[in-house]
Design a protein around this motif. Structure first.
Motif, mmCIF file in Angstrom:
data_model
loop_
_atom_site.group_PDB
_atom_site.id
_atom_site.type_symbol
_atom_site.label_atom_id
_atom_site.label_comp_id
_atom_site.label_asym_id
_atom_site.label_seq_id
_atom_site.Cartn_x
_atom_site.Cartn_y
_atom_site.Cartn_z
ATOM 1 N N PHE A 51 38.558 39.997 42.202
ATOM 2 C CA PHE A 51 38.557 40.980 41.111
ATOM 3 C C PHE A 51 39.990 41.159 40.613
ATOM 4 N N GLY A 52 40.169 41.002 39.300
ATOM 5 C CA GLY A 52 41.493 41.094 38.700
ATOM 6 C C GLY A 52 42.029 39.755 38.244
ATOM 7 N N PHE A 53 41.384 38.658 38.668
ATOM 8 C CA PHE A 53 41.782 37.323 38.202
ATOM 9 C C PHE A 53 41.714 37.280 36.683
ATOM 10 N N ASN A 54 42.746 36.730 36.069
ATOM 11 C CA ASN A 54 42.818 36.655 34.607
ATOM 12 C C ASN A 54 42.392 35.259 34.148
ATOM 13 N N THR A 176 43.146 54.736 40.385
ATOM 14 C CA THR A 176 41.964 55.112 39.611
ATOM 15 C C THR A 176 40.751 54.357 40.127
ATOM 16 N N VAL A 177 39.565 54.957 39.903
ATOM 17 C CA VAL A 177 38.316 54.263 40.249
ATOM 18 C C VAL A 177 37.665 53.680 38.998
ATOM 19 N N ASP A 178 38.351 53.784 37.864
ATOM 20 C CA ASP A 178 37.864 53.195 36.610
ATOM 21 C C ASP A 178 38.084 51.685 36.688
ATOM 22 N N GLN A 179 37.000 50.930 36.927
ATOM 23 C CA GLN A 179 37.142 49.493 37.163
ATOM 24 C C GLN A 179 37.635 48.744 35.931
ATOM 25 N N ALA A 180 37.240 49.175 34.762
ATOM 26 C CA ALA A 180 37.704 48.504 33.544
ATOM 27 C C ALA A 180 39.216 48.684 33.387
ATOM 28 N N ARG A 181 39.687 49.885 33.675
ATOM 29 C CA ARG A 181 41.121 50.159 33.590
ATOM 30 C C ARG A 181 41.875 49.353 34.649
ATOM 31 N N ARG A 182 41.324 49.286 35.833
ATOM 32 C CA ARG A 182 41.953 48.510 36.902
ATOM 33 C C ARG A 182 42.031 47.030 36.516
ATOM 34 N N GLU A 183 40.952 46.508 35.963
ATOM 35 C CA GLU A 183 40.935 45.092 35.592
ATOM 36 C C GLU A 183 41.975 44.798 34.527
ATOM 37 N N ARG A 184 42.110 45.692 33.537
ATOM 38 C CA ARG A 184 43.129 45.494 32.493
ATOM 39 C C ARG A 184 44.520 45.468 33.095
ATOM 40 N N ALA A 185 44.756 46.354 34.066
ATOM 41 C CA ALA A 185 46.070 46.396 34.716
ATOM 42 C C ALA A 185 46.342 45.094 35.459
ATOM 43 N N TYR A 186 45.360 44.615 36.202
ATOM 44 C CA TYR A 186 45.557 43.378 36.960
ATOM 45 C C TYR A 186 45.729 42.184 36.033
#
Length: 234
Positions: A51-54, A176-186
């Motif tokens: 999770f977080g791979f771009n 944060t537990v906001d997965q969309a926000r976390r993914e954008r950060a990663y």
């Protein structure tokens, strides 16, 4: 990964780091040394199942001409001397991979030696934050990007590169537990690493295990920890 010490010359120059990425024929090493076992990292620290791979990042391809051009732009047209530190047997074919990379660096004019050290010396080098210009190191890319990406933060104390935006995004993603926000950060963190090239992202290596025929109840795990609570010798 092959990690650069970006805090000291010559690898404080981003052009040289990118040049070295272009100098390494990763597919050839994967096929000839690793027997096709594992995967090529895609221009970033994370493996594609994390999770977080771009998925939008593309690795820099093997291109010796581009490597030589960047060396010339950085004022190193005649090359320079460097070294690769590695342990022997800590990672799959680590010494062979180091020697192959050293040979590829030589092809573009970067004279490279391989420094094979035993574990105690390695620990002292790491404690002194003096691993030499480059060193081979591995970590886990499991499940969530937080586990791997901490390596290149100040708190991780294992990288030799610092970027304030990367640091800020790392804290944001684990706050944060906001997965969309976390993914954008990663995704942005992986972009920064690709742009700044603090390392040559080489391979995602498999965990390979062997067991005796009379052992049952044992399964190897991706984190390489031996779990034997259900194992039985028959």
């Amino acid at each position: 990964v092959l990690t650069f010490d970006t805090t000291k010359p010559p690898f404080n120059d981003r052009r040289l780091r990118i040049a070295m990425q272009h100098a390494v024929d990763r597919p050839l090493i994967l096929e000839q040394i690793l027997g096709g076992q594992g995967t090529l990292l895609q221009g970033q620290l994370l493996t594609s199942n994390t999770f977080g791979f771009n998925p939008n990042i593309r690795p820099r391809e093997y291109d010796p001409a581009a490597a030589r051009r960047l060396l010339a732009e950085a004022g190193m047209a005649r090359g320079f001397n460097t070294s690769i530190a590695t342990r022997s047997g800590r990672y799959l074919s680590d010494v062979d991979i180091s020697n192959a990379i050293a040979g590829m660096f030589q092809e573009v004019g970067v004279r490279t030696s391989v420094n094979v050290v035993e574990g105690g010396v390695w620990t002292r080098m790491a404690g002194a934050a003096d691993m030499g210009p480059t060193h081979i190191v591995g970590w886990f890319s499991l499940g969530d990007a937080d586990f791997a990406s901490i390596w290149f933060t100040r708190g991780g104390q294992r990288g030799f590169w610092h970027n304030e935006e990367y640091e800020r995004l790392f804290v944001e993603a684990r706050s944060t537990v906001d997965q969309a926000r976390r993914e954008r950060a990663y995704h942005r963190m992986m972009e920064i690493m690709h742009e700044e090239a603090p390392a040559i992202f080489l391979f995602g290596l498999p965990s390979i295990a062997g067991k005796a025929r009379n052992l049952s109840g044992f399964r190897s795990s991706a984190d390489t920890i031996l779990r034997l609570t259900r194992a039985t010798l028959n």
